[in-house]
Motif scaffolding. Structure first.
Motif, PDB file in Angstrom:
ATOM      1  N   VAL A  97      30.844 -94.217 -27.372  1.00  0.00           N
ATOM      2  CA  VAL A  97      29.482 -93.026 -27.035  1.00  0.00           C
ATOM      3  C   VAL A  97      28.711 -93.820 -27.965  1.00  0.00           C
ATOM      4  N   ASP A  98      27.692 -93.624 -27.031  1.00  0.00           N
ATOM      5  CA  ASP A  98      25.586 -94.524 -27.377  1.00  0.00           C
ATOM      6  C   ASP A  98      26.043 -93.502 -28.995  1.00  0.00           C
ATOM      7  N   GLY A  99      25.186 -93.878 -29.958  1.00  0.00           N
ATOM      8  CA  GLY A  99      24.848 -93.542 -31.325  1.00  0.00           C
ATOM      9  C   GLY A  99      24.104 -92.788 -30.999  1.00  0.00           C
ATOM     10  N   ALA A 100      23.518 -91.390 -31.264  1.00  0.00           N
ATOM     11  CA  ALA A 100      22.769 -90.527 -30.837  1.00  0.00           C
ATOM     12  C   ALA A 100      21.225 -91.127 -31.485  1.00  0.00           C
ATOM     13  N   ILE A 101      21.560 -91.236 -32.641  1.00  0.00           N
ATOM     14  CA  ILE A 101      19.825 -92.553 -32.791  1.00  0.00           C
ATOM     15  C   ILE A 101      20.165 -93.673 -32.753  1.00  0.00           C
ATOM     16  N   GLN A 102      18.956 -93.905 -32.324  1.00  0.00           N
ATOM     17  CA  GLN A 102      18.661 -96.092 -32.540  1.00  0.00           C
ATOM     18  C   GLN A 102      17.668 -95.842 -33.738  1.00  0.00           C
ATOM     19  N   TYR A 103      17.196 -97.265 -33.913  1.00  0.00           N
ATOM     20  CA  TYR A 103      16.530 -98.011 -34.877  1.00  0.00           C
ATOM     21  C   TYR A 103      15.231 -98.504 -33.910  1.00  0.00           C
ATOM     22  N   GLU A 104      14.452 -98.231 -33.761  1.00  0.00           N
ATOM     23  CA  GLU A 104      13.467 -99.628 -33.341  1.00  0.00           C
ATOM     24  C   GLU A 104      12.935-100.348 -34.073  1.00  0.00           C
ATOM     25  N   ALA A 105      13.193-101.585 -33.940  1.00  0.00           N
ATOM     26  CA  ALA A 105      14.163-103.051 -34.651  1.00  0.00           C
ATOM     27  C   ALA A 105      12.292-103.311 -35.335  1.00  0.00           C
ATOM     28  N   LEU A 106      11.259-103.586 -35.104  1.00  0.00           N
ATOM     29  CA  LEU A 106       9.939-103.497 -35.469  1.00  0.00           C
ATOM     30  C   LEU A 106       9.783-102.065 -36.296  1.00  0.00           C
ATOM     31  N   THR A 107       9.813-101.123 -36.086  1.00  0.00           N
ATOM     32  CA  THR A 107       9.206-100.175 -36.999  1.00  0.00           C
ATOM     33  C   THR A 107       9.944 -99.508 -38.041  1.00  0.00           C
ATOM     34  N   ARG A 108      10.977 -99.096 -37.059  1.00  0.00           N
ATOM     35  CA  ARG A 108      12.309 -99.011 -37.657  1.00  0.00           C
ATOM     36  C   ARG A 108      11.793 -97.100 -37.531  1.00  0.00           C
ATOM     37  N   LEU A 109      11.102 -96.339 -36.859  1.00  0.00           N
ATOM     38  CA  LEU A 109      10.762 -95.483 -36.362  1.00  0.00           C
ATOM     39  C   LEU A 109      12.293 -94.954 -35.871  1.00  0.00           C
ATOM     40  N   PRO A 110      13.001 -93.889 -35.812  1.00  0.00           N
ATOM     41  CA  PRO A 110      14.244 -93.597 -35.205  1.00  0.00           C
ATOM     42  C   PRO A 110      13.684 -92.725 -34.183  1.00  0.00           C
ATOM     43  N   VAL A 111      14.681 -92.747 -32.600  1.00  0.00           N
ATOM     44  CA  VAL A 111      13.867 -92.779 -31.085  1.00  0.00           C
ATOM     45  C   VAL A 111      15.660 -92.191 -31.193  1.00  0.00           C
ATOM     46  N   ARG A 112      15.936 -90.788 -30.571  1.00  0.00           N
ATOM     47  CA  ARG A 112      16.849 -90.821 -29.739  1.00  0.00           C
ATOM     48  C   ARG A 112      17.245 -91.056 -28.357  1.00  0.00           C
ATOM     49  N   THR A 113      18.731 -90.614 -28.574  1.00  0.00           N
ATOM     50  CA  THR A 113      19.007 -91.942 -26.976  1.00  0.00           C
ATOM     51  C   THR A 113      19.509 -91.020 -26.155  1.00  0.00           C
ATOM     52  N   ASP A 114      18.544 -90.881 -24.992  1.00  0.00           N
ATOM     53  CA  ASP A 114      18.781 -89.929 -24.036  1.00  0.00           C
ATOM     54  C   ASP A 114      19.467 -90.387 -23.238  1.00  0.00           C
ATOM     55  N   VAL A 115      19.363 -91.478 -22.904  1.00  0.00           N
ATOM     56  CA  VAL A 115      19.236 -92.114 -21.067  1.00  0.00           C
ATOM     57  C   VAL A 115      19.706 -93.298 -22.120  1.00  0.00           C
ATOM     58  N   SER A 116      20.704 -94.252 -21.529  1.00  0.00           N
ATOM     59  CA  SER A 116      21.602 -95.561 -21.536  1.00  0.00           C
ATOM     60  C   SER A 116      21.083 -96.249 -20.246  1.00  0.00           C
ATOM     61  N   THR A 117      20.814 -97.216 -19.804  1.00  0.00           N
ATOM     62  CA  THR A 117      19.938 -98.750 -19.402  1.00  0.00           C
ATOM     63  C   THR A 117      20.818 -99.881 -19.692  1.00  0.00           C
ATOM     64  N   THR A 118      21.055 -99.965 -18.500  1.00  0.00           N
ATOM     65  CA  THR A 118      21.987-101.019 -18.667  1.00  0.00           C
ATOM     66  C   THR A 118      21.399-102.275 -17.391  1.00  0.00           C
ATOM     67  N   VAL A 119      20.785-103.426 -17.255  1.00  0.00           N
ATOM     68  CA  VAL A 119      20.267-104.543 -16.158  1.00  0.00           C
ATOM     69  C   VAL A 119      21.046-105.491 -16.109  1.00  0.00           C
ATOM     70  N   PHE A 120      21.432-105.789 -14.705  1.00  0.00           N
ATOM     71  CA  PHE A 120      22.867-107.011 -14.122  1.00  0.00           C
ATOM     72  C   PHE A 120      21.785-108.276 -14.651  1.00  0.00           C
ATOM     73  N   LEU A 121      22.188-109.420 -15.095  1.00  0.00           N
ATOM     74  CA  LEU A 121      21.532-110.045 -15.115  1.00  0.00           C
ATOM     75  C   LEU A 121      22.420-111.125 -14.789  1.00  0.00           C
ATOM     76  N   SER A 122      23.455-111.019 -14.229  1.00  0.00           N
ATOM     77  CA  SER A 122      24.739-112.125 -13.238  1.00  0.00           C
ATOM     78  C   SER A 122      25.254-111.679 -12.311  1.00  0.00           C
ATOM     79  N   GLU A 123      24.513-111.987 -10.785  1.00  0.00           N
ATOM     80  CA  GLU A 123      25.623-111.904  -9.173  1.00  0.00           C
ATOM     81  C   GLU A 123      26.714-111.518 -10.095  1.00  0.00           C
ATOM     82  N   PRO A 124      27.694-110.563  -8.589  1.00  0.00           N
ATOM     83  CA  PRO A 124      28.854-109.636  -9.294  1.00  0.00           C
ATOM     84  C   PRO A 124      29.322-110.687  -8.636  1.00  0.00           C
ATOM     85  N   GLU A 125      29.542-112.020  -7.795  1.00  0.00           N
ATOM     86  CA  GLU A 125      30.246-112.816  -7.488  1.00  0.00           C
ATOM     87  C   GLU A 125      30.461-114.238  -8.816  1.00  0.00           C
ATOM     88  N   ASP A 126      29.605-114.064  -9.258  1.00  0.00           N
ATOM     89  CA  ASP A 126      29.507-114.853 -10.742  1.00  0.00           C
ATOM     90  C   ASP A 126      30.776-114.940 -11.928  1.00  0.00           C
TER      91      ASP A 126
END
Length: 225
Positions: A97-126
């Motif tokens: 399960v993804d951590g409930a709080i992640q930190y923005e890379a540049l500002t280090r501000l906390p962000v509550r993780t409500d929604v996960s998103t995956t963007v596929f960059l390879s075709e299924p047949e690859d």
């Protein structure tokens, strides 16, 4: 809510990203995981400190925010910069399960993780294997989408990536804090929004459509943080 977002990135854009990813320096993904997830995380990941990672992440973020289906489903308040991973040679990521709080890379501000998103960059047949498996109250759902497509799902969901037996599976992934914290409320708002859009195509801006639109915005006003 488990939702397929088609054509976030064009095939040409995906090809350009893939070309740059192939030449990038990768590190063990377990280095970026928490103590529990590190035990089951067996993949490669780009460091957020790399200029190329930040540049590509911004492109993916802008593409998602420009996609009306993503905006309607997620109602994003804050998006973390996307990360990039690669699975190959049996690489996989066990149930976690993804951590409930992640930190923005540049500002280090906390962000509550409500929604996960995956963007596929390879075709299924690859590649063989590599399905994203998301578990919810309705069972397990296997996801393996076309390159450029995305899947969004509650970050609270138990999920995993099955072993990649052959080929390479590239993807971008990120977390969003939503204006509406509760997943069931986001689902109701999304369903209502989609209904309004379909009815507007048939009825134009009739009084009933305007009334439904008013209900939508009043609910959003009530539930948004």
């Amino acid at each position: 809510m488990l939702l397929h977002i088609p054509q976030v990135l064009s095939k040409q854009h995906v090809a350009e990203i893939r070309q740059q990813l192939q030449a990038a320096p990768w590190q063990a993904g377990a280095q970026t995981a928490g103590a529990q997830a590190a035990k089951v995380k067996h993949n490669l990941q780009l460091s957020q400190n790399l200029a190329i990672a930040q540049q590509l992440a911004q492109q993916v973020k802008e593409a998602l925010l420009a996609h009306p289906l993503f905006v309607s489903a997620v109602l994003p308040k804050q998006l973390l910069l996307p990360l990039f991973n690669c699975y190959q040679h049996g690489g996989h990521f066990g149930n976690h399960v993804d951590g409930a709080i992640q930190y923005e890379a540049l500002t280090r501000l906390p962000v509550r993780t409500d929604v996960s998103t995956t963007v596929f960059l390879s075709e299924p047949e690859d590649y063989e294997g590599g399905e994203l498996v998301v578990e919810d109250t309705y069972g397990s759902h296997e996801v393996k989408l076309a390159a450029g497509d995305a899947i969004v799902y509650p970050a609270s969901s138990l999920h995993r990536v099955e072993p990649v037996i052959e080929g390479q599976r590239f993807a971008a992934f990120l977390w969003s804090q939503s204006l509406v914290k509760d997943n069931s409320q986001r689902q109701l708002l999304f369903d209502l929004d989609m209904t309004i859009i379909r009815l507007r195509q048939q009825l134009q801006d009739s009084p009933d459509i305007l009334a439904l639109t008013n209900h939508y915005h009043n609910l959003l006003r009530q539930w948004a943080e």
